[in-house]
Design a protein around this motif. Structure first.
Motif, PDB file in Angstrom:
ATOM      1  N   LEU A 172       0.822  -1.205   0.000  1.00 23.52           N
ATOM      2  CA  LEU A 172       0.000   0.000   0.000  1.00 23.52           C
ATOM      3  C   LEU A 172       0.860   1.260   0.000  1.00 23.52           C
ATOM      4  CD1 LEU A 172      -2.778   1.356   0.184  1.00 23.52           C
ATOM      5  CD2 LEU A 172      -2.590   1.177   2.672  1.00 23.52           C
ATOM      6  N   ALA A 173       1.933   1.239   0.768  1.00 27.45           N
ATOM      7  CA  ALA A 173       2.787   2.427   0.886  1.00 27.45           C
ATOM      8  C   ALA A 173       3.590   2.701  -0.383  1.00 27.45           C
ATOM      9  CB  ALA A 173       3.732   2.271   2.075  1.00 27.45           C
ATOM     10  N   LEU A 174       4.084   1.646  -1.013  1.00 27.97           N
ATOM     11  CA  LEU A 174       4.985   1.843  -2.155  1.00 27.97           C
ATOM     12  C   LEU A 174       4.309   1.646  -3.507  1.00 27.97           C
ATOM     13  CD1 LEU A 174       8.085   0.126  -0.598  1.00 27.97           C
ATOM     14  CD2 LEU A 174       7.708   2.575  -0.931  1.00 27.97           C
ATOM     15  N   GLY A 175       3.253   0.857  -3.540  1.00 22.22           N
ATOM     16  CA  GLY A 175       2.575   0.562  -4.803  1.00 22.22           C
ATOM     17  C   GLY A 175       2.149   1.792  -5.595  1.00 22.22           C
ATOM     18  N   PRO A 176       1.498   2.760  -4.969  1.00 17.60           N
ATOM     19  CA  PRO A 176       1.066   3.936  -5.735  1.00 17.60           C
ATOM     20  C   PRO A 176       2.230   4.720  -6.349  1.00 17.60           C
ATOM     21  CG  PRO A 176      -0.126   3.803  -3.669  1.00 17.60           C
ATOM     22  CD  PRO A 176       0.969   2.770  -3.613  1.00 17.60           C
ATOM     23  N   LEU A 177       3.362   4.736  -5.652  1.00 15.67           N
ATOM     24  CA  LEU A 177       4.516   5.467  -6.178  1.00 15.67           C
ATOM     25  C   LEU A 177       5.080   4.762  -7.404  1.00 15.67           C
ATOM     26  CD1 LEU A 177       4.098   6.485  -3.233  1.00 15.67           C
ATOM     27  CD2 LEU A 177       6.541   6.841  -3.149  1.00 15.67           C
ATOM     28  N   TYR A 178       5.265   3.453  -7.280  1.00 14.25           N
ATOM     29  CA  TYR A 178       5.773   2.682  -8.412  1.00 14.25           C
ATOM     30  C   TYR A 178       4.797   2.764  -9.587  1.00 14.25           C
ATOM     31  CZ  TYR A 178       9.720   0.526  -5.989  1.00 14.25           C
ATOM     32  OH  TYR A 178      10.912   0.309  -5.353  1.00 14.25           O
ATOM     33  N   PHE A 179       3.508   2.683  -9.303  1.00 11.22           N
ATOM     34  CA  PHE A 179       2.482   2.758 -10.347  1.00 11.22           C
ATOM     35  C   PHE A 179       2.562   4.091 -11.089  1.00 11.22           C
ATOM     36  CE2 PHE A 179      -1.838   3.608 -11.881  1.00 11.22           C
ATOM     37  CZ  PHE A 179      -2.115   2.422 -12.563  1.00 11.22           C
ATOM     38  N   ARG A 180       2.661   5.168 -10.345  1.00  8.60           N
ATOM     39  CA  ARG A 180       2.715   6.497 -10.964  1.00  8.60           C
ATOM     40  C   ARG A 180       3.907   6.612 -11.906  1.00  8.60           C
ATOM     41  NH1 ARG A 180       0.932  11.786  -9.229  1.00  8.60           N
ATOM     42  NH2 ARG A 180      -0.853  10.596  -8.499  1.00  8.60           N
ATOM     43  N   VAL A 181       5.059   6.141 -11.459  1.00  7.90           N
ATOM     44  CA  VAL A 181       6.283   6.263 -12.257  1.00  7.90           C
ATOM     45  C   VAL A 181       6.326   5.246 -13.390  1.00  7.90           C
ATOM     46  CG1 VAL A 181       8.795   5.990 -12.192  1.00  7.90           C
ATOM     47  CG2 VAL A 181       7.640   7.292 -10.406  1.00  7.90           C
ATOM     48  N   LEU A 182       6.074   3.978 -13.072  1.00  2.00           N
ATOM     49  CA  LEU A 182       6.285   2.912 -14.051  1.00  2.00           C
ATOM     50  C   LEU A 182       5.160   2.778 -15.065  1.00  2.00           C
ATOM     51  CD1 LEU A 182       7.761   0.217 -11.672  1.00  2.00           C
ATOM     52  CD2 LEU A 182       9.001   1.714 -13.240  1.00  2.00           C
ATOM     53  N   VAL A 183       3.938   3.047 -14.666  1.00  4.22           N
ATOM     54  CA  VAL A 183       2.821   2.895 -15.596  1.00  4.22           C
ATOM     55  C   VAL A 183       2.549   4.192 -16.333  1.00  4.22           C
ATOM     56  CG1 VAL A 183       0.358   2.361 -15.796  1.00  4.22           C
ATOM     57  CG2 VAL A 183       1.809   1.010 -14.269  1.00  4.22           C
ATOM     58  N   PHE A 184       2.495   5.297 -15.619  1.00  6.40           N
ATOM     59  CA  PHE A 184       2.159   6.567 -16.251  1.00  6.40           C
ATOM     60  C   PHE A 184       3.370   7.416 -16.632  1.00  6.40           C
ATOM     61  CE2 PHE A 184      -1.926   5.626 -14.218  1.00  6.40           C
ATOM     62  CZ  PHE A 184      -2.742   5.760 -15.326  1.00  6.40           C
ATOM     63  N   GLY A 185       4.542   7.077 -16.111  1.00  6.98           N
ATOM     64  CA  GLY A 185       5.732   7.869 -16.420  1.00  6.98           C
ATOM     65  C   GLY A 185       5.630   9.281 -15.885  1.00  6.98           C
ATOM     66  N   ALA A 186       4.886   9.440 -14.801  1.00  8.02           N
ATOM     67  CA  ALA A 186       4.657  10.757 -14.224  1.00  8.02           C
ATOM     68  C   ALA A 186       5.418  10.903 -12.915  1.00  8.02           C
ATOM     69  CB  ALA A 186       3.156  10.955 -13.977  1.00  8.02           C
ATOM     70  N   PRO A 187       5.757  12.122 -12.560  1.00 10.07           N
ATOM     71  CA  PRO A 187       6.432  12.327 -11.279  1.00 10.07           C
ATOM     72  C   PRO A 187       5.468  12.092 -10.109  1.00 10.07           C
ATOM     73  CG  PRO A 187       6.036  14.428 -12.369  1.00 10.07           C
ATOM     74  CD  PRO A 187       5.610  13.358 -13.320  1.00 10.07           C
ATOM     75  N   ILE A 188       6.036  11.830  -8.971  1.00 12.89           N
ATOM     76  CA  ILE A 188       5.268  11.591  -7.754  1.00 12.89           C
ATOM     77  C   ILE A 188       5.149  12.918  -7.024  1.00 12.89           C
ATOM     78  CG2 ILE A 188       5.238  10.359  -5.556  1.00 12.89           C
ATOM     79  CD1 ILE A 188       7.130   8.273  -7.023  1.00 12.89           C
TER      80      ILE A 188
END
Length: 184
Positions: A144-160
């Motif tokens: 839960l803590a790290l998943g959203p960060l990895y998702f934002r970067v790896l799937v959308f290529g967007a900054p956190i």
């Protein structure tokens, strides 16, 4: 040699990175590199492991409180993705989708070790907040803590952004308290 590999990956991308290029940038013979590593993936795994050990280290018990400590850690993760080492991780994760050997090496090495550090770090953070969660619950909280960060970067290529970090920290700690109260 490790710095040369990092720099060239950032400059040229994974596909254009070669042992020859790394050797030239590092000012060594190709054979010198092959004495230590069998492929560019192996070099990148070593540089990632070295860089991440300090960059992704948990700092808990700072006196700022569990939520602030968790936010600070998540900001370090966000910053890491913007650094060359974070770009190495992104490149290796992408390559691992196409190459079983890279996938196995990444999972057995860096990802396993980092997961262990993340579980231990979150456990220590929760202990400082006098919250105890069983191992299964703790494993889910790390996701839960790290998943959203990895998702934002790896799937959308967007900054956190700060809002994602703050919301993720708050939700993670809220769920931790619920898991403790509910007996996980």
């Amino acid at each position: 040699m490790l710095n040369a590999a990092d720099d060239l990956l950032v400059e040229r991308g994974f596909a254009a990175l070669t042992i020859e290029g790394i050797a030239q940038r590092a000012g060594v013979a190709k054979q010198t590199i092959y004495r230590w590593w069998k492929s560019k993936v192996d070099i990148l795994l070593d540089t990632l492991t070295d860089d991440a050990r300090e960059a992704l280290k948990w700092h808990v018990g700072t006196g700022a409180g569990a939520e602030e400590d968790l936010k600070a850690h998540l900001r370090r993760v966000a910053d890491f993705f913007q650094e060359p080492a974070g770009q190495v991780l992104q490149a290796l994760l992408g390559h691992a989708q196409l190459d079983d050997d890279t996938s196995a090496s990444l999972r057995a090495g860096f990802l396993r070790e980092q997961r262990e550090r993340d579980v231990a770090g979150l456990r220590d953070l929760l202990a400082g907040a006098e919250t105890t969660v069983d191992d299964r619950g703790l494993d889910h909280l790390v996701d839960l803590a790290l998943g959203p960060l990895y998702f934002r970067v790896l799937v959308f290529g967007a900054p956190i952004d700060k809002e994602l970090v703050d919301a993720t920290a708050r939700l993670t700690l809220t769920l931790a308290r619920e898991l403790e109260a509910g007996g996980s």
